[in-house]
Design a protein around this motif. Sequence first.
Motif, mmCIF file in Angstrom:
data_model
loop_
_atom_site.group_PDB
_atom_site.id
_atom_site.type_symbol
_atom_site.label_atom_id
_atom_site.label_comp_id
_atom_site.label_asym_id
_atom_site.label_seq_id
_atom_site.Cartn_x
_atom_site.Cartn_y
_atom_site.Cartn_z
ATOM 1 N N GLU A 283 38.554 21.308 29.077
ATOM 2 C CA GLU A 283 37.841 22.504 29.809
ATOM 3 C C GLU A 283 39.469 23.457 30.581
ATOM 4 O OE1 GLU A 283 36.817 19.020 33.146
ATOM 5 O OE2 GLU A 283 38.786 19.600 33.006
ATOM 6 N N PHE A 284 38.200 25.004 29.944
ATOM 7 C CA PHE A 284 39.076 25.634 30.871
ATOM 8 C C PHE A 284 38.034 27.395 31.550
ATOM 9 C CE2 PHE A 284 40.343 30.580 29.692
ATOM 10 C CZ PHE A 284 42.118 30.038 29.703
ATOM 11 N N THR A 285 38.652 27.401 32.235
ATOM 12 C CA THR A 285 38.101 28.738 33.212
ATOM 13 C C THR A 285 38.783 30.131 33.748
ATOM 14 O OG1 THR A 285 38.173 26.719 34.805
ATOM 15 C CG2 THR A 285 37.370 28.972 35.425
ATOM 16 N N LEU A 286 38.018 31.193 32.848
ATOM 17 C CA LEU A 286 37.952 32.111 33.405
ATOM 18 C C LEU A 286 37.213 32.887 33.616
ATOM 19 C CD1 LEU A 286 39.538 34.140 30.750
ATOM 20 C CD2 LEU A 286 37.589 34.829 29.529
ATOM 21 N N MET A 287 38.154 33.701 34.424
ATOM 22 C CA MET A 287 38.030 34.614 35.543
ATOM 23 C C MET A 287 37.856 36.241 34.590
ATOM 24 S SD MET A 287 39.105 35.240 39.338
ATOM 25 C CE MET A 287 38.092 34.442 40.066
ATOM 26 N N VAL A 288 36.586 37.137 34.900
ATOM 27 C CA VAL A 288 36.858 37.784 34.968
ATOM 28 C C VAL A 288 36.524 39.288 36.097
ATOM 29 C CG1 VAL A 288 35.987 38.101 32.155
ATOM 30 C CG2 VAL A 288 34.524 38.650 33.962
ATOM 31 N N VAL A 289 37.073 39.802 36.306
ATOM 32 C CA VAL A 289 37.209 41.490 37.407
ATOM 33 C C VAL A 289 37.473 42.604 36.644
ATOM 34 C CG1 VAL A 289 38.370 41.345 39.473
ATOM 35 C CG2 VAL A 289 38.435 39.450 38.482
ATOM 36 N N GLY A 290 36.880 43.468 36.977
ATOM 37 C CA GLY A 290 36.443 44.698 37.370
ATOM 38 C C GLY A 290 35.059 45.158 37.351
ATOM 39 N N GLU A 291 35.341 47.013 38.098
ATOM 40 C CA GLU A 291 33.972 47.840 38.299
ATOM 41 C C GLU A 291 33.055 47.465 37.005
ATOM 42 O OE1 GLU A 291 34.913 51.293 38.167
ATOM 43 O OE2 GLU A 291 37.135 51.195 39.440
ATOM 44 N N VAL B 272 34.024 33.109 35.289
ATOM 45 C CA VAL B 272 33.639 33.054 36.974
ATOM 46 C C VAL B 272 33.661 34.250 37.111
ATOM 47 C CG1 VAL B 272 34.443 33.482 39.050
ATOM 48 C CG2 VAL B 272 35.041 31.481 37.432
ATOM 49 N N ASP B 273 32.332 35.259 36.953
ATOM 50 C CA ASP B 273 32.134 36.734 36.811
ATOM 51 C C ASP B 273 32.193 36.946 38.876
ATOM 52 O OD1 ASP B 273 31.771 39.167 36.506
ATOM 53 O OD2 ASP B 273 29.752 38.986 35.546
ATOM 54 N N THR B 274 32.799 38.254 38.650
ATOM 55 C CA THR B 274 32.383 38.863 39.823
ATOM 56 C C THR B 274 31.856 39.914 40.336
ATOM 57 O OG1 THR B 274 34.487 40.265 39.409
ATOM 58 C CG2 THR B 274 34.908 38.341 40.600
ATOM 59 N N PRO B 275 30.371 40.253 40.462
ATOM 60 C CA PRO B 275 29.805 41.493 40.485
ATOM 61 C C PRO B 275 29.756 41.870 42.182
ATOM 62 C CG PRO B 275 28.526 39.719 40.478
ATOM 63 C CD PRO B 275 30.014 39.164 39.776
ATOM 64 N N GLY B 276 29.800 43.213 41.593
ATOM 65 C CA GLY B 276 29.810 43.879 42.757
ATOM 66 C C GLY B 276 31.264 44.131 43.522
#
Length: 362
Positions: free
Chosen positions: A37-45, A100-104
């Motif tokens: 199991e692996f959780t990757l978060m991506v953050v950026g404009e 995990v994406d962070t739109p906005g």
Amino acid sequence: MSKQQPTQFINPETPGYVGFANLPNQVHRKSVKKGFEFTLMVVGESGLGKSTLINSLFLTDLYPERIIPGAAEKIERTVQIEASTVEIEERGVKLRLTVVDTPGYGDAINCRDCFKTIISYIDEQFERYLHDESGLNRRHIIDNRVHCCFYFISPFGHGLKPLDVAFMKAIHNKVNIVPVIAKADTLTLKERERLKKRILDEIEEHSIKIYHLPDAESDEDEDFKEQTRLLKASIPFSVVGSNQLIEAKGKKVRGRLYPWGVVEVENPEHNDFLKLRTMLITHMQDLQEVTQDLHYENFRSERLKRGGRLKVENDDMNKDQILLEKEAELRRMQEMIARMQAQMQLQMQGGDGDGVVHGHHV
């Protein structure tokens, strides 16, 4: 009739060999069967190619029906959390990957509170894991804690923006940060090296803790040591993502076609895409261990200091109450059985002397 000779157990190994050297193979078989199991978060404009890069990294389409909002919608838009889980299997090894994406993020006019939602999500996953770990059934805990965060830095600025610094400082004690320079094909080689140095200097200046690759052990082979050295020297990774296959030099490659030529995604001379993927795959276990031993333990100790187990304890108290009631019921049944056995024993003793009279009493 001839008796069949019993089959003898034959020692498969040489004399003097106990066999515990085979333990790593057992761990390997068990791990492969269980999966990872692996959780990757991506953050950026927005517009930095986060989704394209993730699809390129794992050769999958995590965002088939994505709708990109217009400028008017972005003004009032708050940061959202979108978790996509995909099961990837390669040569019999299963990986349950959650991205995990962070739109906005960074889209609003006022970005002061835009990362509170992200921090709250990371803490919620720690909270859930703590709750599951403190519960009765601990065998099948699903680990949704964020093990790694790719933080995308714009290639168009002169280093880090104030928002980049504030966000990384807010999460660096909660998650492993891997800085990534997006759309690196917009930079010349000299510009790329200059930007990398500037970003590293600013990270050090602001005391931001990013993920540091562990040093290669002395007993590792030279190729692995050289690979680790090259990966460390490449941070922050400057990457290009693409899911299109293009004909280049007589073979099909994933890349971006420009009037002056082709930028190949998996060519280490063009960008650090392969290095980023190698870092993620070869150090996936270490990223999970750092999350468990450092970030989660920090969260857990802080939570317990603040008396944060009240909610968990209330749930456990209810479960403990049920257990106590069941134990009391079990004791009553055991006492009843003991009384019945004692009665039967008395009957048997009485039956030897005066069976008929004792029978009337029963």
